[in-house]
Design an enzyme around this catalytic site. Structure first.
Site, PDB file in Angstrom:
ATOM      1  N   GLU A  93      -8.834  -0.380  -2.987  1.00 52.62           N
ATOM      2  CA  GLU A  93      -8.766  -1.795  -3.357  1.00 52.62           C
ATOM      3  C   GLU A  93     -10.100  -2.411  -3.773  1.00 52.62           C
ATOM      4  OE1 GLU A  93      -6.551  -4.123  -0.489  1.00 52.62           O
ATOM      5  OE2 GLU A  93      -4.704  -3.039  -0.917  1.00 52.62           O
ATOM      6  N   GLU A 117       0.350   1.580  -1.572  1.00 51.85           N
ATOM      7  CA  GLU A 117       0.625   0.728  -0.414  1.00 51.85           C
ATOM      8  C   GLU A 117       1.769  -0.204  -0.786  1.00 51.85           C
ATOM      9  OE1 GLU A 117      -2.610  -1.510   1.271  1.00 51.85           O
ATOM     10  OE2 GLU A 117      -3.985   0.192   1.293  1.00 51.85           O
TER      11      GLU A 117
END
Ligand SMILES: *[C@@H]1O[C@H](CO)[C@@H](O)[C@H](O)[C@H]1NC(C)=O
Ligand SMILES: *[C@@H]1O[C@H](CO)[C@@H](O)[C@H](O)[C@H]1NC(C)=O
Length: 399
Positions: free
Chosen positions: A227, A333
């Site tokens: 991320e 995710e």
């Protein structure tokens, strides 16, 4: 792991102290911020603090981010009730097969506010017996988070911490010896000791060392970083390319998962991360890893899902982007709360990915790990909330 907050769980506010391993802080957290006797509240990241055994650690200044994740949807939560989810045992619809389908394994990246931190207190490693249970359920992919500051404590170019590497390697080897895939995930948000990594050469040096460690194990997948966010867009491209070059330069032919800016969100990929099309790999084994949650702002901080269709709506642009550009992707995710609307939304999301398996290679639930306690998405067997509510559904999609 921007997803680990238990917003709203303690909405009634009656609890005075959080219990062992319970949450005790994080943006929007409504619950108690002190812990029961023998435990202290330890900052993990901006969205999650946890009651860990022992006295409070020295205060940290190492918050990795103070910016809130941008709002990603203007849609109002739907009030319609969803259709009945996950009760049938019929196989999941859709053509195709997932190559990778499994669970994130959190723990070694915990306690990022305390570096290096103490094993068993600030961080831990995944439970191999829990992973075995998930393998027995049919899952074949485990994304193992860790912190670069613990693996290379001095600087990106310095040598590994042997003890941390040993524990990480044991986890990875357990997974791959069982015939599953281990995704090695530096859970660093494009940062090192809280600072955005701008030295692509040093980042490459880190990846050269790590790739050499695991190059002989083809079941290991390298995830360049978790991320990237609120960073220069070209830098994100360059960091990914530096990692790819380093990994291939080290002689490793493993798959590589690349991630984008803006928390690698699938919903905004076709706007934010279009420059990532330029990544090149002589092995042609790049997979674009995107994350997608189903709550109002895509942050994975609520048990609620906007609507049954929200997952499909948020990834459809990425599906089209992958296909238009001849790329392959994975949802690295995703999760949903324990309610029928989320079960329906997760079902539709996974059906969409599977129906488009010419570009989507799989999905990895957020998250298993031994320290989640009552976390709303916990996929830790036998009693994690996500595992209890979603295992029957997810098992239908295993490769
Ligand atoms: C590695 O794991 C062992 C237990 O298996 C533990 O005793 C040790 O402290 C851990 N070290 C690190 C750095 O994780
Ligand atoms: C970009 O992706 C979003 C989310 O899936 C989608 O709603 C939108 O239509 C896409 N835009 C373009 C230009 O493809």
């Amino acid at each position: 792991m921007k997803s680990s907050i238990l917003a709203g769980i303690f909405a009634t506010g009656a609890v005075a102290q959080s219990g062992a391993w319970g949450q005790c802080g994080g943006n929007n957290f409504q619950g108690p911020t002190t812990c029961v006797s023998g435990y202290s509240c330890v900052y993990q990241n901006d969205w999650y603090s946890q009651c860990l055994p022992g006295a409070a650690p020295t205060p940290t200044t190492m918050k990795t981010s103070t910016t809130a994740k941008p709002s990603t949807s203007t849609a109002k939560p739907s009030t319609t009730t969803s259709s009945a989810p996950a009760t049938s045992t019929s196989p999941a619809p859709g053509k195709g097969k997932f190559k990778w389908f499994g669970v994130n394994e959190a723990g070694a990246e915990f306690g990022e506010g305390t570096l290096p931190g103490i094993w068993g207190k600030h961080f831990t490693f995944p439970s191999t017996s829990a992973i075995q249970t998930l393998i027995n359920d049919g899952y074949n992919t485990f994304r193992v988070g860790f912190l670069m500051e613990r693996l290379v404590p001095n600087q990106l170019t310095s040598s590994f911490d042997d003890a941390y590497l040993k524990n990480l390697t044991e986890t990875v080897n357990f997974i791959t010896n069982a015939g599953s895939w281990a995704v090695i995930d530096p859970h660093n948000y494009g940062r090192y000791y809280g600072k955005i990594m701008t030295d692509t050469t040093a980042f490459g040096a880190f990846w050269t060392k790590l790739a050499k460690q695991f190059a002989s194990n083809p079941r290991v997948v390298f995830d360049t970083n978790n991320e990237y966010n609120t960073m220069d867009q070209t830098l994100v491209l360059n960091l990914n390319q530096a990692a790819i070059n380093a990994i291939r330069g080290a002689g490793a032919t493993n798959y590589i998962f690349v991630e984008g800016n803006a928390w690698s969100g699938a919903w905004s990929w076709n706007v934010t991360n279009t420059n990532m099309v330029a990544l090149t790999d002589p092995q042609n084994k790049l997979i674009y890893e995107m994350h997608q949650y189903l709550d109002s702002d895509s942050s994975g901080t609520s048990e609620l899902c906007v609507s049954a269709d929200i997952g499909v709506q948020r990834v459809i642009g990425a599906t089209n982007w992958l296909r238009a550009n001849g790329k392959m992707g994975i949802i690295g995710e995703y999760a949903g709360g324990a309610n029928s609307q989320c079960l329906a939304a997760v079902t539709k999301l996974l059906d969409h990915l599977k129906e488009n398996s010419d570009v989507w290679t799989g999905a990895i639930w957020w998250a298993g790990g031994p320290w989640w306690d009552k976390y709303m998405y916990s996929f830790e067997p036998p009693s994690g909330t996500g595992y209890v509510n979603y295992n029957t559904l997810l098992k239908k999609y295993v490769a």
